[in-house]
Design a protein around this motif. Sequence first.
Motif, PDB file in Angstrom:
ATOM      1  N   ASP A   1       2.547  -4.628   2.752  1.00  0.00           N
ATOM      2  CA  ASP A   1       2.774  -5.531   2.280  1.00  0.00           C
ATOM      3  C   ASP A   1       3.367  -4.876   0.613  1.00  0.00           C
ATOM      4  OD1 ASP A   1       5.598  -6.639   1.424  1.00  0.00           O
ATOM      5  OD2 ASP A   1       4.128  -8.964   1.275  1.00  0.00           O
ATOM      6  N   THR A   2       1.987  -5.146  -0.333  1.00  0.00           N
ATOM      7  CA  THR A   2       1.171  -5.157  -1.559  1.00  0.00           C
ATOM      8  C   THR A   2       1.702  -3.426  -1.422  1.00  0.00           C
ATOM      9  OG1 THR A   2       0.612  -6.333  -1.433  1.00  0.00           O
ATOM     10  CG2 THR A   2      -0.064  -4.967  -3.501  1.00  0.00           C
ATOM     11  N   LEU A   3       0.842  -3.092  -1.090  1.00  0.00           N
ATOM     12  CA  LEU A   3       0.927  -1.356  -0.704  1.00  0.00           C
ATOM     13  C   LEU A   3       2.446  -0.999  -0.899  1.00  0.00           C
ATOM     14  CD1 LEU A   3      -0.076   1.966  -0.960  1.00  0.00           C
ATOM     15  CD2 LEU A   3       0.199   2.271   1.774  1.00  0.00           C
ATOM     16  N   CYS A   4       3.534  -0.988  -0.157  1.00  0.00           N
ATOM     17  CA  CYS A   4       5.018  -0.551  -0.067  1.00  0.00           C
ATOM     18  C   CYS A   4       5.472  -1.037  -1.355  1.00  0.00           C
ATOM     19  CB  CYS A   4       5.512  -1.337   1.196  1.00  0.00           C
ATOM     20  SG  CYS A   4       4.869  -0.828   2.750  1.00  0.00           S
TER      21      CYS A   4
ATOM     22  N   ASP B   1       2.446  13.253  -4.308  1.00  0.00           N
ATOM     23  CA  ASP B   1       2.790  13.182  -5.435  1.00  0.00           C
ATOM     24  C   ASP B   1       1.185  11.906  -5.798  1.00  0.00           C
ATOM     25  OD1 ASP B   1       4.797  11.421  -7.575  1.00  0.00           O
ATOM     26  OD2 ASP B   1       3.255  10.234  -6.901  1.00  0.00           O
ATOM     27  N   LYS B   2       0.134  12.699  -6.966  1.00  0.00           N
ATOM     28  CA  LYS B   2      -0.356  11.919  -6.669  1.00  0.00           C
ATOM     29  C   LYS B   2      -0.803  10.301  -7.149  1.00  0.00           C
ATOM     30  CE  LYS B   2      -4.646  12.694  -9.773  1.00  0.00           C
ATOM     31  NZ  LYS B   2      -5.434  11.647  -8.887  1.00  0.00           N
ATOM     32  N   TYR B   3       0.335  10.040  -7.737  1.00  0.00           N
ATOM     33  CA  TYR B   3       0.365   9.317  -7.859  1.00  0.00           C
ATOM     34  C   TYR B   3       0.640   7.797  -6.415  1.00  0.00           C
ATOM     35  CZ  TYR B   3       1.483   3.893  -9.335  1.00  0.00           C
ATOM     36  OH  TYR B   3       1.404   2.430  -9.988  1.00  0.00           O
ATOM     37  N   VAL B   4       1.205   8.349  -5.551  1.00  0.00           N
ATOM     38  CA  VAL B   4       1.101   7.611  -4.403  1.00  0.00           C
ATOM     39  C   VAL B   4      -0.125   7.746  -3.321  1.00  0.00           C
ATOM     40  CG1 VAL B   4       2.876   8.122  -2.252  1.00  0.00           C
ATOM     41  CG2 VAL B   4       4.042   7.704  -4.491  1.00  0.00           C
TER      42      VAL B   4
ATOM     43  N   GLU C   1      -6.643   3.621  -1.566  1.00  0.00           N
ATOM     44  CA  GLU C   1      -6.846   2.774  -2.335  1.00  0.00           C
ATOM     45  C   GLU C   1      -6.942   1.547  -1.436  1.00  0.00           C
ATOM     46  OE1 GLU C   1      -9.101  -0.340  -4.472  1.00  0.00           O
ATOM     47  OE2 GLU C   1      -8.623   2.133  -4.782  1.00  0.00           O
ATOM     48  N   ALA C   2      -5.881   1.934  -0.699  1.00  0.00           N
ATOM     49  CA  ALA C   2      -5.118   1.279   0.478  1.00  0.00           C
ATOM     50  C   ALA C   2      -6.323   1.048   0.658  1.00  0.00           C
ATOM     51  CB  ALA C   2      -4.325   0.647   1.149  1.00  0.00           C
ATOM     52  N   GLU C   3      -6.263   2.340   1.923  1.00  0.00           N
ATOM     53  CA  GLU C   3      -6.791   3.125   2.648  1.00  0.00           C
ATOM     54  C   GLU C   3      -8.868   2.570   2.092  1.00  0.00           C
ATOM     55  OE1 GLU C   3      -4.609   6.822   4.625  1.00  0.00           O
ATOM     56  OE2 GLU C   3      -6.319   6.601   3.223  1.00  0.00           O
TER      57      GLU C   3
END
Length: 124
Positions: A43-46, A81-84, A90-92
């Motif tokens: 949820d936070t990632l999305c 996309d580098k940011y994505v 990070e989430a992984e």
Amino acid sequence: MNDELERSLLSKYPAIFGEYTGSISRSTYCNVECGDGWHNLLDTLCHDIQAYVDAEHVQQVTFIQVKEKFGQLRIYYNLVDKYVDDLIKEAERQSRSICEYCGNVGSYQKTSSGWIQTVCPDCR
């Protein structure tokens, strides 16, 4: 992930997950194939991804597959996309310390049967 939690992600982030029409058999969306414990992480990632897409007017990120693999969250998506990329990596990485089943602090470990999973002592 249980149906209620999965539907909450699908309804909050339809641009990321694809179209959910209320019927699994008639929808064209990305399934979430992991435990309930990673719901808040997803949820936070999305939220962060969609906020970035909206603010920066970049191409919409669409998830192709979301699952557990080798004891951690794994996300496949349509965009370079580098940011994505950094957000998803990070989430992984964080998923390796969150119990996949309940969301409490967990540890990344090999089970006695040889599988790798991230679980807390209670869910072990």
